[in-house]
Scaffold this motif. Structure first.
Motif, mmCIF file in Angstrom:
data_model
loop_
_atom_site.group_PDB
_atom_site.id
_atom_site.type_symbol
_atom_site.label_atom_id
_atom_site.label_comp_id
_atom_site.label_asym_id
_atom_site.label_seq_id
_atom_site.Cartn_x
_atom_site.Cartn_y
_atom_site.Cartn_z
ATOM 1 N N ARG A 164 7.183 1.719 -2.887
ATOM 2 C CA ARG A 164 7.009 3.167 -2.835
ATOM 3 C C ARG A 164 6.827 3.658 -1.397
ATOM 4 N NH1 ARG A 164 6.714 5.941 -7.396
ATOM 5 N NH2 ARG A 164 6.188 4.453 -8.998
ATOM 6 N N ARG A 165 6.015 2.951 -0.646
ATOM 7 C CA ARG A 165 5.747 3.326 0.740
ATOM 8 C C ARG A 165 7.049 3.297 1.550
ATOM 9 N NH1 ARG A 165 3.347 -0.868 3.367
ATOM 10 N NH2 ARG A 165 2.071 -1.262 1.530
ATOM 11 N N PHE A 167 10.197 3.478 0.440
ATOM 12 C CA PHE A 167 11.125 4.530 -0.009
ATOM 13 C C PHE A 167 10.669 5.910 0.473
ATOM 14 C CE2 PHE A 167 12.317 1.620 -3.773
ATOM 15 C CZ PHE A 167 13.454 1.153 -3.132
ATOM 16 N N LYS A 168 9.371 6.139 0.429
ATOM 17 C CA LYS A 168 8.824 7.429 0.916
ATOM 18 C C LYS A 168 9.159 7.632 2.386
ATOM 19 C CE LYS A 168 4.772 8.956 -1.683
ATOM 20 N NZ LYS A 168 4.742 8.250 -2.927
ATOM 21 N N LYS A 171 12.697 8.661 2.687
ATOM 22 C CA LYS A 171 12.859 10.049 2.226
ATOM 23 C C LYS A 171 12.407 11.032 3.310
ATOM 24 C CE LYS A 171 13.283 13.325 -1.033
ATOM 25 N NZ LYS A 171 12.846 14.562 -0.404
ATOM 26 N N ILE A 197 11.786 3.164 -9.213
ATOM 27 C CA ILE A 197 10.835 3.639 -8.196
ATOM 28 C C ILE A 197 11.577 4.461 -7.138
ATOM 29 C CG2 ILE A 197 9.185 2.907 -6.410
ATOM 30 C CD1 ILE A 197 8.698 0.377 -8.081
ATOM 31 N N GLU A 200 12.204 7.916 -8.362
ATOM 32 C CA GLU A 200 10.964 8.710 -8.315
ATOM 33 C C GLU A 200 10.659 9.173 -6.900
ATOM 34 O OE1 GLU A 200 8.934 6.367 -12.097
ATOM 35 O OE2 GLU A 200 7.969 6.196 -10.123
ATOM 36 N N GLU A 201 11.105 8.402 -5.921
ATOM 37 C CA GLU A 201 10.832 8.750 -4.521
ATOM 38 C C GLU A 201 11.971 9.534 -3.873
ATOM 39 O OE1 GLU A 201 7.908 8.614 -3.497
ATOM 40 O OE2 GLU A 201 7.079 7.278 -5.036
ATOM 41 N N SER A 203 15.652 9.156 -4.432
ATOM 42 C CA SER A 203 17.005 8.621 -4.290
ATOM 43 C C SER A 203 18.027 9.507 -4.996
ATOM 44 C CB SER A 203 17.063 7.214 -4.905
ATOM 45 O OG SER A 203 18.401 6.769 -4.977
#
Ligand SMILES: *Cc1c(COP(=O)(O)O)cnc(C)c1O
Length: 219
Positions: A164-165, A167-168, A171, A197, A200-201, A203
């Motif tokens: 998550r970190r 991908f964030k 983004k 995931i 959700e971030e 993509s």
């Protein structure tokens, strides 16, 4: 499970606006044909030679995405037909794509690949290198490439917090890029193991291989 039913399962889980790239590297033509029969039109390959062979054999309405690391001396082989290059990780490569696209009288859409994983082995630019490209005098004059977004690969881990970190982080870079580059609309992140995931971030394009075609045998 068949390729068709795998595709149907995955498509059901994708929100509108997220493009599915079926990653068919190492897989035989018959597998790609099965996916094609099931309506898939976007395929991702990581070797230019293999992609070109498949391009020659399969229907012309397929969009071929180069998702792997690109060697500059091979760009010419895909320049006539490739529809998106995901792994642009240097200015020199972008220049070569621009040059070969010009020879083919076309504009090739490119994603700049960012290094977001902790592993050193993965390719990609850091934000300094990204800005060097974007802020150069040369970049706006490159008429035969269009930077349509960013691509990144997260660390190979089952640690959801870390995925998550990463991908964030991508983004955030993407949102900044969009202010400078109006053609940037694609955020290519997420593979079989982490695409939920990634979506959700933020993509907008997932690259999925083994969940569609089964595990790969490398030889
Ligand atoms: C192989 C590959 C994928 C697909 O991986 P799976 O885990 O099989 O879904 C996605 N992106 C890149 C860059 C790849 O090389």
């Amino acid at each position: 499970m068949s390729i068709r039913s795998n595709l149907e399962e995955i498509r059901k889980s994708l929100p509108a606006g997220v493009t599915l790239v079926a990653v068919s590297k190492t897989k035989p033509i018959s597998d790609l044909n099965e996916a094609y029969q099931a309506g898939q039109r976007v395929f991702g390959e990581n070797k230019i030679q293999e992609m070109s062979q498949k391009w020659e054999e399969l229907p012309r309405d397929i969009k071929w995405h180069m998702i792997g690391h690109v060697q500059r001396n091979k760009v010419k082989y895909m320049a006539p037909y490739v529809s998106l290059v995901h792994g642009v990780d240097s200015f020199r490569l972008l220049r070569e794509i621009n040059k070969q696209a010009k020879k083919n009288d076309r504009v090739i859409p490119c994603l700049l690949q960012m290094h977001i994983a902790e592993e050193e082995t993965k390719f990609g630019l850091d934000t300094t290198e990204l800005n060097e490209i974007l802020d150069s005098e040369e970049f706006p004059k490159m008429e035969n490439i269009a930077v349509t977004g960013l691509m990144g690969m997260a660390t190979f881990t089952s640690n959801e917090e870390q995925l998550r970190r990463e991908f964030k982080q991508l983004k955030t870079i993407f949102d900044t890029l969009r202010q400078k580059v109006p053609t940037a609309e694609i955020l290519s992140m997420g593979m079989s193991g982490d695409y939920k995931i990634a979506i959700e971030e933020g993509s907008t394009m997932v690259r999925i291989g083994s969940s569609i075609f089964g595990a790969r045998n490398y030889h």
